[in-house]
Design a protein around this motif. Sequence first.
Motif, PDB file in Angstrom:
ATOM      1  N   UNK A  66       0.830  -1.200   0.000  1.00 20.94           N
ATOM      2  CA  UNK A  66       0.000   0.000   0.000  1.00 20.94           C
ATOM      3  C   UNK A  66       0.873   1.263   0.000  1.00 20.94           C
ATOM      4  N   UNK A  67       1.851   1.312   0.910  1.00 19.65           N
ATOM      5  CA  UNK A  67       2.716   2.491   0.997  1.00 19.65           C
ATOM      6  C   UNK A  67       3.615   2.640  -0.225  1.00 19.65           C
ATOM      7  N   UNK A  68       4.033   1.526  -0.823  1.00 20.24           N
ATOM      8  CA  UNK A  68       4.894   1.595  -2.000  1.00 20.24           C
ATOM      9  C   UNK A  68       4.161   2.083  -3.243  1.00 20.24           C
ATOM     10  N   UNK A  69       2.918   1.642  -3.422  1.00 21.71           N
ATOM     11  CA  UNK A  69       2.210   1.922  -4.667  1.00 21.71           C
ATOM     12  C   UNK A  69       1.181   3.043  -4.582  1.00 21.71           C
ATOM     13  N   UNK A  70       0.598   3.261  -3.435  1.00 22.66           N
ATOM     14  CA  UNK A  70      -0.521   4.190  -3.357  1.00 22.66           C
ATOM     15  C   UNK A  70      -0.237   5.455  -2.566  1.00 22.66           C
ATOM     16  N   UNK A  71       0.741   5.451  -1.717  1.00 24.61           N
ATOM     17  CA  UNK A  71       1.018   6.590  -0.853  1.00 24.61           C
ATOM     18  C   UNK A  71       2.218   7.355  -1.405  1.00 24.61           C
ATOM     19  N   UNK A  72       2.001   8.605  -1.824  1.00 22.05           N
ATOM     20  CA  UNK A  72       3.105   9.435  -2.289  1.00 22.05           C
ATOM     21  C   UNK A  72       3.614  10.218  -1.083  1.00 22.05           C
ATOM     22  N   UNK A  73       4.800   9.873  -0.621  1.00 23.78           N
ATOM     23  CA  UNK A  73       5.351  10.500   0.587  1.00 23.78           C
ATOM     24  C   UNK A  73       5.994  11.831   0.247  1.00 23.78           C
ATOM     25  N   UNK A  74       6.266  12.604   1.259  1.00 21.38           N
ATOM     26  CA  UNK A  74       6.909  13.905   1.051  1.00 21.38           C
ATOM     27  C   UNK A  74       8.316  13.719   0.508  1.00 21.38           C
ATOM     28  N   UNK A  75       8.975  12.603   0.823  1.00 20.44           N
ATOM     29  CA  UNK A  75      10.307  12.338   0.307  1.00 20.44           C
ATOM     30  C   UNK A  75      10.260  12.199  -1.217  1.00 20.44           C
ATOM     31  N   UNK A  76       9.276  11.493  -1.699  1.00 22.92           N
ATOM     32  CA  UNK A  76       9.126  11.322  -3.144  1.00 22.92           C
ATOM     33  C   UNK A  76       8.839  12.656  -3.802  1.00 22.92           C
ATOM     34  N   UNK A  77       8.031  13.472  -3.185  1.00 21.58           N
ATOM     35  CA  UNK A  77       7.702  14.785  -3.739  1.00 21.58           C
ATOM     36  C   UNK A  77       8.952  15.654  -3.851  1.00 21.58           C
ATOM     37  N   UNK A  78       9.817  15.624  -2.834  1.00 21.74           N
ATOM     38  CA  UNK A  78      11.019  16.452  -2.834  1.00 21.74           C
ATOM     39  C   UNK A  78      12.024  15.969  -3.874  1.00 21.74           C
ATOM     40  N   UNK A  79      12.055  14.686  -4.166  1.00 25.39           N
ATOM     41  CA  UNK A  79      12.979  14.178  -5.160  1.00 25.39           C
ATOM     42  C   UNK A  79      12.609  14.668  -6.557  1.00 25.39           C
ATOM     43  N   UNK A  80      11.357  15.040  -6.767  1.00 27.40           N
ATOM     44  CA  UNK A  80      10.896  15.464  -8.079  1.00 27.40           C
ATOM     45  C   UNK A  80      10.972  16.975  -8.274  1.00 27.40           C
ATOM     46  N   UNK A  81      11.584  17.703  -7.353  1.00 25.67           N
ATOM     47  CA  UNK A  81      11.700  19.149  -7.480  1.00 25.67           C
ATOM     48  C   UNK A  81      12.721  19.511  -8.555  1.00 25.67           C
ATOM     49  N   UNK A  82      12.403  20.538  -9.311  1.00 26.93           N
ATOM     50  CA  UNK A  82      13.387  21.059 -10.248  1.00 26.93           C
ATOM     51  C   UNK A  82      14.343  21.968  -9.481  1.00 26.93           C
ATOM     52  N   UNK A  83      15.410  22.372 -10.121  1.00 28.93           N
ATOM     53  CA  UNK A  83      16.386  23.240  -9.469  1.00 28.93           C
ATOM     54  C   UNK A  83      15.746  24.571  -9.074  1.00 28.93           C
ATOM     55  N   UNK A  84      14.937  25.129  -9.964  1.00 33.55           N
ATOM     56  CA  UNK A  84      14.268  26.400  -9.672  1.00 33.55           C
ATOM     57  C   UNK A  84      13.290  26.255  -8.507  1.00 33.55           C
TER      58      UNK A  84
END
Length: 167
Positions: free
Chosen positions: A24-42
């Motif tokens: 459940x946590x791997x596939x359905x829960x988008x954690x804040x860590x995952x969100x931060x990894x997708x940040x652009x430089x700007x």
Amino acid sequence: MMNKRNVRAFAFGVFFTACVIGSYYSFFEETSKTKKENLTEEQAKELLNDAGYQVMTQKEFEEYVTKEAKPKVSETEPKTKEKDANAEKTASDDKEQGTKTYKLVIETGMFSEQIVELLFKEKIIEDKYEFKSYLEDKGYSTKIQAGTFSVTNDMSYEQLAKTITKD
């Protein structure tokens, strides 16, 4: 009564539950860590600026440290005093041993980065990043004293640190 079959059934239930929760946590829960990894430089710069941090490149930082390391002389002071200060900071070469002596003037409020930059420019130390790390790792960076110190290029990091600190 706990027999072999009941213990296996219980262990299977715990294993199955752990697998379901992990999935459940791997596939359905988008954690804040995952969100931060997708940040652009700007986006990262904007996030840091909003949090009150100043973002600059390595080159901008080195220029800032170099600019701040230069001694400041008030324009209202006579030029003879400026010449005296420059005379104190001149390095002398001992030609027999290749030892370079430098009169280091540390003013109140100077950062360890500024002092390290001065020592590097005068070729007292060979690696400014290594010496800065040494000062921080050994706790000397918080004990630096204002004053005038005579240092040479054949001094060890420990000798330099002890010369410019309380210790």
